[in-house]
Scaffold this active site. Structure first.
Site, PDB file in Angstrom:
ATOM      1  N   GLN A 128      -3.806  10.348   1.402  1.00 42.76           N
ATOM      2  CA  GLN A 128      -3.823  11.725   0.921  1.00 42.76           C
ATOM      3  C   GLN A 128      -5.213  12.098   0.422  1.00 42.76           C
ATOM      4  OE1 GLN A 128      -0.200  12.451  -1.086  1.00 42.76           O
ATOM      5  NE2 GLN A 128      -0.761  14.486  -1.782  1.00 42.76           N
ATOM      6  N   SER A 135      -2.464   3.804   1.283  1.00 38.83           N
ATOM      7  CA  SER A 135      -1.278   4.439   0.701  1.00 38.83           C
ATOM      8  C   SER A 135      -0.361   4.962   1.806  1.00 38.83           C
ATOM      9  CB  SER A 135      -1.701   5.528  -0.291  1.00 38.83           C
ATOM     10  OG  SER A 135      -0.608   5.984  -1.031  1.00 38.83           O
ATOM     11  N   LEU A 136      -0.188   6.297   1.940  1.00 41.33           N
ATOM     12  CA  LEU A 136       0.690   6.812   2.994  1.00 41.33           C
ATOM     13  C   LEU A 136       0.227   6.350   4.373  1.00 41.33           C
ATOM     14  CD1 LEU A 136      -0.056   9.398   5.102  1.00 41.33           C
ATOM     15  CD2 LEU A 136      -0.696  10.393   2.917  1.00 41.33           C
ATOM     16  N   ARG A 165       9.180  10.549   0.688  1.00 40.02           N
ATOM     17  CA  ARG A 165       8.262   9.875  -0.230  1.00 40.02           C
ATOM     18  C   ARG A 165       7.471  10.894  -1.041  1.00 40.02           C
ATOM     19  NH1 ARG A 165       2.841   7.805   0.175  1.00 40.02           N
ATOM     20  NH2 ARG A 165       2.542   5.715  -0.736  1.00 40.02           N
ATOM     21  N   HIS A 179       0.900   5.437  -7.697  1.00 42.73           N
ATOM     22  CA  HIS A 179       0.589   3.998  -7.745  1.00 42.73           C
ATOM     23  C   HIS A 179       0.491   3.458  -9.169  1.00 42.73           C
ATOM     24  CE1 HIS A 179       0.237   3.896  -3.447  1.00 42.73           C
ATOM     25  NE2 HIS A 179      -0.589   4.933  -3.484  1.00 42.73           N
ATOM     26  N   GLN A 185       4.751  -0.701  -2.943  1.00 43.43           N
ATOM     27  CA  GLN A 185       3.522   0.078  -2.817  1.00 43.43           C
ATOM     28  C   GLN A 185       3.567   1.361  -3.642  1.00 43.43           C
ATOM     29  OE1 GLN A 185       3.045   3.133  -0.331  1.00 43.43           O
ATOM     30  NE2 GLN A 185       1.606   2.200   1.097  1.00 43.43           N
TER      31      GLN A 185
END
Length: 317
Positions: free
Chosen positions: A10, A95-96, A120, A208, A257
């Site tokens: 992101q 991440s994503l 998510r 996170h 995660q």
């Protein structure tokens, strides 16, 4: 040349993303159409035309970034006759981007990945009320000194507030996440310890960190319903900075995660130790490819996100 394919997270979204690909390649249009249908949303129109405020919403940015990454990969495979398993030793995503990496490697179906990322994004946004959490970028301090900053900020907290190192992106580039007060305290401590820059980030939630546990619980439920196949090449997982191919382990790590640290610096170092010479960033932007040499000066980075980039990359193979 030994390569790994990496996929952005992101922050790499921009109005117009994927539009040139859609205009020049039918297979890219098919990817965007499949994602639109999976989400029952005209996400591609939002990607191409904006507004940026709506595109940046977590629930939109996450599947949109995955869609562009997959459009690039599908064009390379179908129009460029590229075999991912022969060209890439590993896949990894920030991440994503881990979902994009798994989709590219055949572990997730495109429609499933789109729906998972939509869920998510919604779950991460809903996990913490707006204004309660925050994230901050610390520039000029490595992870060791940042851990000291975090420990001091926790000591000063009067309400057992949470602050953690959420993203270890590169040498001298670490992101904090947690309760707003604790993050602000950490900014003051980091500045006193010599950080070149310490600033709050314009994000909608503290990603996170343990405050994301409700989102992790939601993703555990969603991931349990989805088929995950062994990836065609190993994934370098965010939370372990090591390789994984077992579907059950992948599922578990995707849940971890949500609250765990993105160990990107360590992931890049690991890939270098395994002989990877170039990281090729697939999708929107050039964040990961420009960060490479700050982590490992012997490794190069390149970005493939436009039709011209695709032609140049295929010409090198």
């Amino acid at each position: 040349m030994t390569r790994a394919f990496v996929f952005p997270g992101q922050g790499s979204q921009a109005v117009g993303m994927g539009q040139e690909l859609a205009q020049s390649h039918a297979v890219a249009r098919e990817v965007f159409q499949e994602v639109d249908e999976a989400l029952s949303q005209n996400l591609s129109k939002l990607m191409f035309e904006g507004p940026i405020e709506e595109l940046t919403l977590t629930e939109n940015a996450q599947p949109a970034l995955m869609a562009v990454s997959m459009a690039v990969v599908r064009v390379l495979e179908k129009d460029g006759n590229m075999d991912l398993a022969k060209v890439a030793k590993y896949v990894a995503g920030h991440s994503l981007g881990e979902y994009s990496a798994l989709t590219a490697a055949g572990a997730l179906e495109l429609a499933d990945a789109a729906r998972l990322l939509k869920a998510r994004g919604q779950a991460m946004q809903a996990a913490v009320p707006v204004g309660v959490g925050a994230m901050a970028a610390l520039l000029g301090l490595d992870i060791g000194p940042v851990e000291e900053v975090v420990a001091e900020a926790k000591e000063k907290s009067t309400n057992d507030e949470i602050v953690v190192a959420a993203n270890d992106n590169a040498d001298g580039q670490v992101v904090l996440s947690g309760h707003k007060g604790a993050v602000e305290a950490a900014i003051e401590i980091a500045t006193a310890k010599g950080a070149k820059k310490a600033m709050l980030l314009p994000v909608s939630a503290p990603f996170h960190c343990p405050l994301m546990q409700p989102a992790a619980d939601a993703m555990a439920e969603r991931l349990a319903e989805v088929v995950i196949a062994p990836p065609r090449v190993p994934l370098i997982a965010n939370v372990t900075a090591g390789e994984v191919s077992d579907p059950d382990t992948i599922r578990k790590l995707l849940v971890e995660q949500v609250t765990g640290r993105v160990r990107w610096r360590e992931s890049v170092l690991y890939m270098g130790e395994q002989g990877v010479e170039e990281l090729v960033e697939m999708g929107s932007g050039k964040v990961l490819s420009t960060m490479v040499r700050r982590i490992n000066r012997a490794m190069s980075g390149s970005a493939v996100g436009t039709p011209a980039d695709i032609d140049a990359f295929l010409a090198k193979l």
